[in-house]
Design a protein around this motif. Structure first.
Motif, PDB file in Angstrom:
ATOM      1  N   LEU A 226       0.819  -1.210   0.000  1.00  0.00           N
ATOM      2  CA  LEU A 226       0.000   0.000   0.000  1.00  0.00           C
ATOM      3  C   LEU A 226       0.857   1.266   0.000  1.00  0.00           C
ATOM      4  CD1 LEU A 226      -3.010  -0.926   2.298  1.00  0.00           C
ATOM      5  CD2 LEU A 226      -2.798  -1.056  -0.196  1.00  0.00           C
ATOM      6  N   MET A 227       2.040   1.209   0.566  1.00  0.00           N
ATOM      7  CA  MET A 227       2.943   2.351   0.469  1.00  0.00           C
ATOM      8  C   MET A 227       3.418   2.546  -0.966  1.00  0.00           C
ATOM      9  SD  MET A 227       3.300   4.126   3.219  1.00  0.00           S
ATOM     10  CE  MET A 227       4.868   4.971   2.986  1.00  0.00           C
ATOM     11  N   ARG A 228       3.629   1.451  -1.683  1.00  0.00           N
ATOM     12  CA  ARG A 228       3.989   1.566  -3.094  1.00  0.00           C
ATOM     13  C   ARG A 228       2.889   2.284  -3.860  1.00  0.00           C
ATOM     14  NH1 ARG A 228       6.630  -3.976  -2.763  1.00  0.00           N
ATOM     15  NH2 ARG A 228       4.564  -4.877  -2.918  1.00  0.00           N
ATOM     16  N   ARG A 229       1.650   1.897  -3.590  1.00  0.00           N
ATOM     17  CA  ARG A 229       0.527   2.531  -4.274  1.00  0.00           C
ATOM     18  C   ARG A 229       0.402   4.001  -3.892  1.00  0.00           C
ATOM     19  NH1 ARG A 229      -4.367  -1.937  -3.589  1.00  0.00           N
ATOM     20  NH2 ARG A 229      -3.135  -3.818  -4.035  1.00  0.00           N
ATOM     21  N   ALA A 230       0.565   4.314  -2.608  1.00  0.00           N
ATOM     22  CA  ALA A 230       0.433   5.694  -2.152  1.00  0.00           C
ATOM     23  C   ALA A 230       1.481   6.580  -2.806  1.00  0.00           C
ATOM     24  CB  ALA A 230       0.555   5.760  -0.633  1.00  0.00           C
ATOM     25  N   ARG A 231       2.705   6.098  -2.880  1.00  0.00           N
ATOM     26  CA  ARG A 231       3.777   6.898  -3.492  1.00  0.00           C
ATOM     27  C   ARG A 231       3.540   7.093  -4.985  1.00  0.00           C
ATOM     28  NH1 ARG A 231       7.386   3.424  -0.011  1.00  0.00           N
ATOM     29  NH2 ARG A 231       7.889   4.714   1.810  1.00  0.00           N
ATOM     30  N   ALA A 232       2.766   6.166  -5.575  1.00  0.00           N
ATOM     31  CA  ALA A 232       2.431   6.303  -6.997  1.00  0.00           C
ATOM     32  C   ALA A 232       1.215   7.196  -7.208  1.00  0.00           C
ATOM     33  CB  ALA A 232       2.185   4.929  -7.608  1.00  0.00           C
ATOM     34  N   GLY A 233       0.657   7.713  -6.103  1.00  0.00           N
ATOM     35  CA  GLY A 233      -0.462   8.648  -6.211  1.00  0.00           C
ATOM     36  C   GLY A 233      -1.830   8.036  -6.049  1.00  0.00           C
ATOM     37  N   ALA A 234      -1.910   6.746  -5.636  1.00  0.00           N
ATOM     38  CA  ALA A 234      -3.217   6.109  -5.444  1.00  0.00           C
ATOM     39  C   ALA A 234      -3.934   6.755  -4.263  1.00  0.00           C
ATOM     40  CB  ALA A 234      -3.032   4.611  -5.198  1.00  0.00           C
ATOM     41  N   LEU A 235      -5.179   7.199  -4.487  1.00  0.00           N
ATOM     42  CA  LEU A 235      -5.929   7.931  -3.468  1.00  0.00           C
ATOM     43  C   LEU A 235      -7.080   7.134  -2.872  1.00  0.00           C
ATOM     44  CD1 LEU A 235      -6.166  11.393  -5.261  1.00  0.00           C
ATOM     45  CD2 LEU A 235      -4.883  10.927  -3.189  1.00  0.00           C
ATOM     46  N   ASP A 236      -7.548   6.124  -3.573  1.00  0.00           N
ATOM     47  CA  ASP A 236      -8.734   5.401  -3.118  1.00  0.00           C
ATOM     48  C   ASP A 236      -8.443   4.622  -1.840  1.00  0.00           C
ATOM     49  OD1 ASP A 236     -10.149   6.354  -5.252  1.00  0.00           O
ATOM     50  OD2 ASP A 236      -9.780   4.589  -6.518  1.00  0.00           O
ATOM     51  N   PRO A 237      -9.315   4.711  -0.832  1.00  0.00           N
ATOM     52  CA  PRO A 237      -9.101   3.964   0.409  1.00  0.00           C
ATOM     53  C   PRO A 237      -9.281   2.465   0.186  1.00  0.00           C
ATOM     54  CG  PRO A 237     -11.235   5.063   0.432  1.00  0.00           C
ATOM     55  CD  PRO A 237     -10.523   5.543  -0.798  1.00  0.00           C
ATOM     56  N   VAL A 238      -8.449   1.674   0.841  1.00  0.00           N
ATOM     57  CA  VAL A 238      -8.487   0.235   0.643  1.00  0.00           C
ATOM     58  C   VAL A 238      -8.056  -0.482   1.915  1.00  0.00           C
ATOM     59  CG1 VAL A 238      -6.127   0.242  -0.291  1.00  0.00           C
ATOM     60  CG2 VAL A 238      -7.645  -1.680  -0.812  1.00  0.00           C
ATOM     61  N   LEU A 239      -8.677  -1.619   2.159  1.00  0.00           N
ATOM     62  CA  LEU A 239      -8.263  -2.547   3.208  1.00  0.00           C
ATOM     63  C   LEU A 239      -7.665  -3.752   2.515  1.00  0.00           C
ATOM     64  CD1 LEU A 239      -8.328  -3.348   6.268  1.00  0.00           C
ATOM     65  CD2 LEU A 239     -10.498  -4.498   5.775  1.00  0.00           C
ATOM     66  N   LEU A 240      -6.380  -3.998   2.746  1.00  0.00           N
ATOM     67  CA  LEU A 240      -5.668  -5.105   2.123  1.00  0.00           C
ATOM     68  C   LEU A 240      -5.358  -6.143   3.188  1.00  0.00           C
ATOM     69  CD1 LEU A 240      -4.283  -6.302  -0.395  1.00  0.00           C
ATOM     70  CD2 LEU A 240      -2.220  -5.031   0.245  1.00  0.00           C
ATOM     71  N   VAL A 241      -5.852  -7.367   2.965  1.00  0.00           N
ATOM     72  CA  VAL A 241      -5.701  -8.450   3.938  1.00  0.00           C
ATOM     73  C   VAL A 241      -4.958  -9.597   3.273  1.00  0.00           C
ATOM     74  CG1 VAL A 241      -6.913  -9.850   5.644  1.00  0.00           C
ATOM     75  CG2 VAL A 241      -8.002  -7.793   4.736  1.00  0.00           C
ATOM     76  N   ALA A 242      -4.042 -10.213   3.997  1.00  0.00           N
ATOM     77  CA  ALA A 242      -3.272 -11.332   3.446  1.00  0.00           C
ATOM     78  C   ALA A 242      -3.320 -12.516   4.400  1.00  0.00           C
ATOM     79  CB  ALA A 242      -1.827 -10.920   3.191  1.00  0.00           C
ATOM     80  N   GLU A 243      -3.515 -13.696   3.824  1.00  0.00           N
ATOM     81  CA  GLU A 243      -3.427 -14.908   4.631  1.00  0.00           C
ATOM     82  C   GLU A 243      -2.009 -15.109   5.134  1.00  0.00           C
ATOM     83  OE1 GLU A 243      -5.556 -18.551   3.315  1.00  0.00           O
ATOM     84  OE2 GLU A 243      -5.860 -17.418   1.468  1.00  0.00           O
ATOM     85  N   THR A 244      -1.042 -14.819   4.258  1.00  0.00           N
ATOM     86  CA  THR A 244       0.369 -15.004   4.591  1.00  0.00           C
ATOM     87  C   THR A 244       1.157 -13.780   4.166  1.00  0.00           C
ATOM     88  OG1 THR A 244       0.185 -17.396   4.249  1.00  0.00           O
ATOM     89  CG2 THR A 244       2.407 -16.451   4.244  1.00  0.00           C
ATOM     90  N   GLN A 245       2.047 -13.314   5.049  1.00  0.00           N
ATOM     91  CA  GLN A 245       3.001 -12.270   4.702  1.00  0.00           C
ATOM     92  C   GLN A 245       4.398 -12.886   4.767  1.00  0.00           C
ATOM     93  OE1 GLN A 245       1.752  -7.816   5.572  1.00  0.00           O
ATOM     94  NE2 GLN A 245       2.082  -8.900   7.472  1.00  0.00           N
ATOM     95  N   THR A 246       5.156 -12.746   3.697  1.00  0.00           N
ATOM     96  CA  THR A 246       6.496 -13.339   3.662  1.00  0.00           C
ATOM     97  C   THR A 246       7.579 -12.369   4.100  1.00  0.00           C
ATOM     98  OG1 THR A 246       6.723 -12.733   1.327  1.00  0.00           O
ATOM     99  CG2 THR A 246       5.829 -14.918   1.817  1.00  0.00           C
TER     100      THR A 246
END
Length: 270
Positions: A38-58
């Motif tokens: 989500l930081m990658r998206r924010a730095r690219a200018g993404a403005l839409d709010p989002v909840l991102l959920v992952a079963e696994t984080q590596t």
């Protein structure tokens, strides 16, 4: 794909979308880090709010670069991104902690600045990051804020706890984990997410309007360090005396009261 998380995502969207038009919920089987994405998206200018959920984080991340790994069914890992223009940013991570603790269970305590504790053990952690949106900087310019949380669900493995207790000679003992299932039997990731996510959005929006002061009483009620002897990362020892209006930790030392910000120290009970 975790059908439990998917089953709860529609209800979460219905509860949050009226508060955050354009809000979406994304559930992924695996990702390096929900905060990193989500930081990658924010730095690219993404403005839409989002909840991102992952079963696994590596390659999940905690505060000061610490890693956080998650396994399917054993923990809940998610990040919430939205544009925000608060009156001031101080105390946001504490307000997030208050929101999560109040949603999860009365026994959850808060260890300044960003840990959730249960029975003196670490239940979860919070990571708050921001990125500039647009040009010009300025106090009125919205910033993209990404709020990440990792919460242990399963009861801790006794072998893992034993291994952590057997600390390297001369090194501080690692804190054993706690699991939400100790106080919420049979809890699933989807159930926990449905309980915390809508309230978190409401509380972040409230923080933007009212600041940390609206959450200070809630933090004081759950402050795990208040009145306890603590040791700072620079070796200074003292007694924790709550937090100030900006959420800085107050430590009574031999040299007097010190206000500690999250960027300066790591604090553990002596």
């Amino acid at each position: 794909m975790n059908t439990d998380l998917l089953a709860h995502s529609e209800a979460i969207w219905q509860a949050v979308e009226p508060l955050l038009p354009g809000f979406t919920v994304e559930v992924l089987p695996s990702i390096d880090s929900t905060n990193t994405e989500l930081m990658r998206r924010a730095r690219a200018g993404a403005l839409d709010p989002v909840l991102l959920v992952a079963e696994t984080q590596t390659a999940g991340r905690g505060r000061v670069g610490r890693s956080w790994h998650s396994r399917p069914g054993q923990s809940l890992t998610f990040s919430l991104a939205l544009p925000l223009t608060p009156r001031e940013w101080s105390g946001l991570s504490l307000a997030v902690g208050v929101s999560l603790a109040e949603s999860l269970h009365p026994d959850v305590r808060l260890k300044w600045p960003n840990d959730l504790w249960l029975d003196g053990r670490k239940l979860g952690g919070i990571l708050v990051e921001t990125a500039s949106l647009g040009h010009g900087g300025g106090a009125s310019m919205p910033r993209g804020v990404v709020i990440g949380a990792g919460i242990n669900l399963a009861r801790p493995d006794t072998q893992v706890v034993s291994a952590m207790a057997a600390a390297t000679p001369g090194a501080p003992a690692a804190m054993p984990p706690a699991g939400l299932a100790e106080v919420w039997m049979g809890v699933t990731a989807g159930e926990a997410l449905a309980r915390v996510a809508p309230a978190l959005v409401r509380d972040v929006l409230r923080f933007a309007e009212e600041g940390f002061g609206a959450f200070a009483p809630g933090f004081a009620r759950r402050d795990a360090l208040a009145g306890r002897p603590v040791r700072l990362s620079d070796g200074t020892e003292g007694t924790a005396r709550g937090v100030d209006e900006q959420g800085a930790l107050l430590i009574q030392t031999a040299a007097g009261m010190r206000a500690i910000t999250s960027a300066e120290v790591s604090v553990r009970p002596c």
